[in-house]
Design a protein around this motif. Structure first.
Motif, PDB file in Angstrom:
ATOM      1  N   SER A  22       0.821  -1.220   0.000  1.00 52.75           N
ATOM      2  CA  SER A  22       0.000   0.000   0.000  1.00 52.75           C
ATOM      3  C   SER A  22       0.851   1.263   0.000  1.00 52.75           C
ATOM      4  O   SER A  22       0.508   2.253  -0.636  1.00 52.75           O
ATOM      5  CB  SER A  22      -0.957   0.005   1.201  1.00 52.75           C
ATOM      6  N   HIS A  23       1.966   1.263   0.736  1.00 54.25           N
ATOM      7  CA  HIS A  23       2.876   2.419   0.731  1.00 54.25           C
ATOM      8  C   HIS A  23       4.193   2.048   1.408  1.00 54.25           C
ATOM      9  O   HIS A  23       4.346   0.930   1.913  1.00 54.25           O
ATOM     10  CB  HIS A  23       2.232   3.653   1.364  1.00 54.25           C
ATOM     11  N   ALA A  24       5.122   2.997   1.435  1.00 53.76           N
ATOM     12  CA  ALA A  24       6.523   2.672   1.760  1.00 53.76           C
ATOM     13  C   ALA A  24       6.872   2.707   3.237  1.00 53.76           C
ATOM     14  O   ALA A  24       7.970   2.295   3.606  1.00 53.76           O
ATOM     15  CB  ALA A  24       7.449   3.632   1.005  1.00 53.76           C
ATOM     16  N   HIS A  25       5.997   3.195   4.111  1.00 47.35           N
ATOM     17  CA  HIS A  25       6.371   3.267   5.530  1.00 47.35           C
ATOM     18  C   HIS A  25       6.817   1.891   6.044  1.00 47.35           C
ATOM     19  O   HIS A  25       6.263   0.866   5.657  1.00 47.35           O
ATOM     20  CB  HIS A  25       5.174   3.757   6.367  1.00 47.35           C
ATOM     21  N   LEU A  26       7.782   1.920   6.980  1.00 46.91           N
ATOM     22  CA  LEU A  26       8.361   0.650   7.436  1.00 46.91           C
ATOM     23  C   LEU A  26       7.351  -0.253   8.131  1.00 46.91           C
ATOM     24  O   LEU A  26       7.484  -1.472   8.100  1.00 46.91           O
ATOM     25  CB  LEU A  26       9.539   0.910   8.377  1.00 46.91           C
ATOM     26  N   ASP A  27       6.336   0.322   8.771  1.00 44.41           N
ATOM     27  CA  ASP A  27       5.357  -0.557   9.426  1.00 44.41           C
ATOM     28  C   ASP A  27       4.432  -1.227   8.398  1.00 44.41           C
ATOM     29  O   ASP A  27       3.566  -2.018   8.754  1.00 44.41           O
ATOM     30  CB  ASP A  27       4.565   0.176  10.528  1.00 44.41           C
ATOM     31  N   HIS A  28       4.673  -0.935   7.092  1.00 48.26           N
ATOM     32  CA  HIS A  28       3.938  -1.605   6.010  1.00 48.26           C
ATOM     33  C   HIS A  28       4.865  -2.394   5.081  1.00 48.26           C
ATOM     34  O   HIS A  28       4.420  -3.314   4.407  1.00 48.26           O
ATOM     35  CB  HIS A  28       3.135  -0.584   5.193  1.00 48.26           C
ATOM     36  N   ALA A  29       6.140  -1.985   5.012  1.00 50.09           N
ATOM     37  CA  ALA A  29       7.056  -2.604   4.048  1.00 50.09           C
ATOM     38  C   ALA A  29       8.322  -3.181   4.692  1.00 50.09           C
ATOM     39  O   ALA A  29       9.107  -3.839   4.022  1.00 50.09           O
ATOM     40  CB  ALA A  29       7.469  -1.572   2.995  1.00 50.09           C
TER      41      ALA A  29
ATOM     42  N   GLY B   3      -3.626   9.300  -0.455  1.00 49.90           N
ATOM     43  CA  GLY B   3      -3.290  10.659  -0.002  1.00 49.90           C
ATOM     44  C   GLY B   3      -2.535  10.737   1.326  1.00 49.90           C
ATOM     45  O   GLY B   3      -2.584  11.755   2.000  1.00 49.90           O
ATOM     46  N   HIS B   4      -1.800   9.702   1.679  1.00 47.50           N
ATOM     47  CA  HIS B   4      -1.123   9.622   2.982  1.00 47.50           C
ATOM     48  C   HIS B   4       0.342  10.068   2.868  1.00 47.50           C
ATOM     49  O   HIS B   4       0.778  10.966   3.596  1.00 47.50           O
ATOM     50  CB  HIS B   4      -1.264   8.181   3.461  1.00 47.50           C
ATOM     51  N   ILE B   5       1.079   9.460   1.954  1.00 44.96           N
ATOM     52  CA  ILE B   5       2.419   9.913   1.562  1.00 44.96           C
ATOM     53  C   ILE B   5       2.490   9.701   0.043  1.00 44.96           C
ATOM     54  O   ILE B   5       1.641   8.989  -0.511  1.00 44.96           O
ATOM     55  CB  ILE B   5       3.549   9.108   2.263  1.00 44.96           C
TER      56      ILE B   5
ATOM     57  N   GLY C 174      -5.214   0.600   3.196  1.00 48.46           N
ATOM     58  CA  GLY C 174      -3.860   1.113   3.442  1.00 48.46           C
ATOM     59  C   GLY C 174      -3.966   2.193   4.504  1.00 48.46           C
ATOM     60  O   GLY C 174      -4.925   2.202   5.287  1.00 48.46           O
ATOM     61  N   ASP C 175      -3.013   3.108   4.573  1.00 52.11           N
ATOM     62  CA  ASP C 175      -3.150   4.257   5.478  1.00 52.11           C
ATOM     63  C   ASP C 175      -3.790   5.397   4.686  1.00 52.11           C
ATOM     64  O   ASP C 175      -3.363   5.695   3.575  1.00 52.11           O
ATOM     65  CB  ASP C 175      -1.778   4.703   5.997  1.00 52.11           C
ATOM     66  N   LEU C 176      -4.794   6.015   5.288  1.00 45.90           N
ATOM     67  CA  LEU C 176      -5.517   7.098   4.599  1.00 45.90           C
ATOM     68  C   LEU C 176      -4.983   8.452   5.065  1.00 45.90           C
ATOM     69  O   LEU C 176      -4.697   8.641   6.249  1.00 45.90           O
ATOM     70  CB  LEU C 176      -7.015   6.983   4.885  1.00 45.90           C
TER      71      LEU C 176
ATOM     72  N   ALA D  23      -0.181  12.696   9.287  1.00 50.71           N
ATOM     73  CA  ALA D  23      -0.432  12.285   7.901  1.00 50.71           C
ATOM     74  C   ALA D  23      -1.612  11.315   7.804  1.00 50.71           C
ATOM     75  O   ALA D  23      -1.853  10.736   6.749  1.00 50.71           O
ATOM     76  CB  ALA D  23       0.821  11.642   7.326  1.00 50.71           C
ATOM     77  N   HIS D  24      -2.326  11.135   8.916  1.00 45.52           N
ATOM     78  CA  HIS D  24      -3.444  10.178   8.926  1.00 45.52           C
ATOM     79  C   HIS D  24      -4.802  10.871   8.921  1.00 45.52           C
ATOM     80  O   HIS D  24      -4.971  11.939   9.526  1.00 45.52           O
ATOM     81  CB  HIS D  24      -3.381   9.309  10.192  1.00 45.52           C
ATOM     82  N   ALA D  25      -5.766  10.230   8.290  1.00 46.66           N
ATOM     83  CA  ALA D  25      -7.158  10.670   8.368  1.00 46.66           C
ATOM     84  C   ALA D  25      -7.616  10.635   9.825  1.00 46.66           C
ATOM     85  O   ALA D  25      -7.184   9.778  10.592  1.00 46.66           O
ATOM     86  CB  ALA D  25      -8.033   9.742   7.530  1.00 46.66           C
TER      87      ALA D  25
ATOM     88  N   ASP E 267       2.674   7.814  14.186  1.00 51.13           N
ATOM     89  CA  ASP E 267       2.241   9.154  13.805  1.00 51.13           C
ATOM     90  C   ASP E 267       2.628   9.433  12.362  1.00 51.13           C
ATOM     91  O   ASP E 267       2.515  10.523  11.875  1.00 51.13           O
ATOM     92  CB  ASP E 267       2.925  10.119  14.768  1.00 51.13           C
ATOM     93  N   GLU E 268       3.102   8.430  11.672  1.00 52.08           N
ATOM     94  CA  GLU E 268       3.659   8.655  10.352  1.00 52.08           C
ATOM     95  C   GLU E 268       2.579   8.861   9.317  1.00 52.08           C
ATOM     96  O   GLU E 268       1.466   8.469   9.499  1.00 52.08           O
ATOM     97  CB  GLU E 268       4.535   7.463   9.963  1.00 52.08           C
TER      98      GLU E 268
HETATM   99 ZN    ZN Z   1       1.867   5.015   6.830  1.00 52.30          ZN
END
Ligand code: ZN
Length: 470
Positions: A73-80, A169-171, A190-192, A410-412, A469-470
């Motif tokens: 979904s995106h590149a943040h470490l808690d996802h990738a 629209g998160h990063i 993903g993260d919104l 950066a979160h909804a 908080d990312e």
């Molecule tokens: Zn994220």
């Protein structure tokens, strides 16, 4: 006689098992079985407490070689952040991600591999029990060979499954993912993103689906209006400028740093603040600078306009990136007011610690906290008004001013999550949140007649008070 295809249909029924980010925020990893395919949504690191981080080295709970494909979904470490380990442990399929995600994930994972190696070596030197790094730089390189392009507006198919990416629209590069097979339809949020902010577009609202996995990081609260955040930030910069000291801003290298640069530049343009030297003292942020320029087509038209005028929107007039350690050290001897943006955002390490150690005892110093600071951490002690803090083995008197500015998330928020999911008639399963956030959001969704559950993890997740908080 029963229809022979019935048994087959039953065996192919949509099934989602969560191996992370269920009843907790980090470690995002959801294995979807759909139309005979096994598709892993994200493969993130557990972060935030030792008990959570210990899960990173534990068995997966599924066989990596049995997974057909990964959707990121995106590149943040808690996802990738566990992807290199997945490949190391036997995954051989494709990893689909947007071009920006691919561009950002490379420096983030290389940085993660480097930090793991340094931690390991430090612990060994001190005679502590050290867990081996999950992967090294070579494993990251092997992982990157598996990436294939996923684009918003260009669906792809995995076996009989149609995959559609939509703007989150998160990063830069972040997407929500819809998976459809004959008769089955699920969406992973993903993260919104925080739609009050103005660099990335708002998330595309969710369509109706049988099952929606929705993030719930801020399911229990709303952000303040973003204009208030900017007004407060401008006021602090002006006051700090007048004191003539250093303005230290601990920040994540990705998104928060660029967000700050964008708004400092706009405030300079508008004459709201005087132009002042701004140093981004982060090798990682320097690497991400180029990725941001490459992602320009994703930004709001107002932001894109600067590029057409040959201006970098993320460049205050007196911006400098300090890359080497010597350049970083040279900032110590600098006279007069200046802004220093440095990691780590949660003050758990990085160059910000050196700047705090050298400057906190000066009354002219300002520390501006723009991100979440965990309980018990250095940032939290500064917010709580400690007179003295211990940094890298030294007790440092706190004589500078400490400001906290909320609203840069950066979160909804709660309202935005409800808006995103309002067309859903199927099941909503909440992920990526603490139980208190999820419980509050569930009540709001049910109050307007939607079906909602907290997604259960495949194994018990340790209790955690962390909120990414990312
Ligand atoms: Zn994220």
């Amino acid at each position: 006689m029963a229809n022979p295809s019935e048994g087959m249909l039953c065996a192919m029924k949509l099934n989602v098992t969560s191996y992370g980010a269920a009843r907790t925020v980090t470690g995002s990893a959801h294995l979807v079985e759909i139309a005979g395919q096994r598709i892993l949504l994200d493969c993130g690191l557990f972060q935030g407490s030792q008990a959570l981080e210990d899960l990173n080295a534990k068995p997966w709970g599924f066989e990596p070689s049995s997974v057909d494909a990964v959707l990121l979904s995106h590149a943040h470490l808690d996802h990738a952040g566990r992807l290199p380990k997945l490949v190391k442990d036997g995954f051989t399929g494709p990893i689909y991600a947007t071009a920006s995600t691919r561009g950002i994930v490379e420096p983030l994972l290389l940085d993660s591999a480097k930090l793991q190696r340094e931690d390991f070596e430090r612990n060994q030197r001190k005679g502590r029990i050290a867990s081996a790094p999950l992967y090294n730089e070579e494993d990251v390189a092997k992982l990157l060979e598996r990436f294939e392009l996923l684009s918003v507006g260009s669906p792809l198919t995995i076996g009989g499954v149609r995959v559609t990416a939509q703007i989150a629209g998160h990063i830069p590069g972040s997407v929500s993912l819809a998976l459809q097979s004959a008769g089955e339809h699920m969406v992973f949020s993903g993260d919104l993103g925080n739609s009050r902010k103005d660099i990335l577009p708002d998330p595309t609202p969710c369509e109706d689906a049988d099952l929606v996995l929705m993030e719930s990081t801020y399911g229990d609260r709303d952000h303040r209006p973003f204009e208030q955040t900017l007004e407060e930030f401008a006021g602090i910069l002006k006051t700090a400028f007048d004191t003539g000291g250093k303005i230290l801003i601990p920040s994540f290298a990705l998104e928060r740093t660029q967000d700050l640069l964008y708004h400092i530049a706009r405030m300079e343009d508008a004459g709201i603040i005087p132009s002042l030297p701004v140093f981004v003292d982060s090798p990682l942020a320097s690497k991400i600078e180029g990725v941001y320029a490459a992602a320009r087509d994703e930004f709001e038209p107002e932001v894109q306009r600067y590029y057409t005028q040959n201006r970098d929107p993320f460049e205050p007039r007196q911006l400098r990136y300090t890359r080497s350690t010597d350049e970083s050290k040279a900032l110590n001897t600098l006279k007069g007011a200046c802004v220093i943006i440095a990691g780590a955002g949660m003050m758990t390490g990085g160059r910000i610690l050196h700047h705090l150690r050298n400057n906190l005892a000066r009354p002219s110093t300002s520390v501006v906290i723009v991100g979440y600071q965990p309980e018990g951490g250095l940032g939290r002690r500064l917010i709580d008004g400690a007179n003295s803090v211990r940094i890298m083995g030294d007790d440092i008197a706190v004589r500078g001013k400490v400001y906290t500015v909320g609203g840069f998330s950066a979160h909804a928020d709660r309202t935005e999550l409800l808006e995103w999911s309002k067309a859903v008639r199927g099941q909503i399963s909440l992920v990526h949140g603490e139980v208190s956030s999820m419980t509050a959001l569930k009540a709001s969704l049910e109050a307007r007649g939607q079906r909602c559950e907290l997604q259960e993890p495949a194994f018990a997740m340790p209790a955690s008070r962390s909120r990414t908080d990312e």
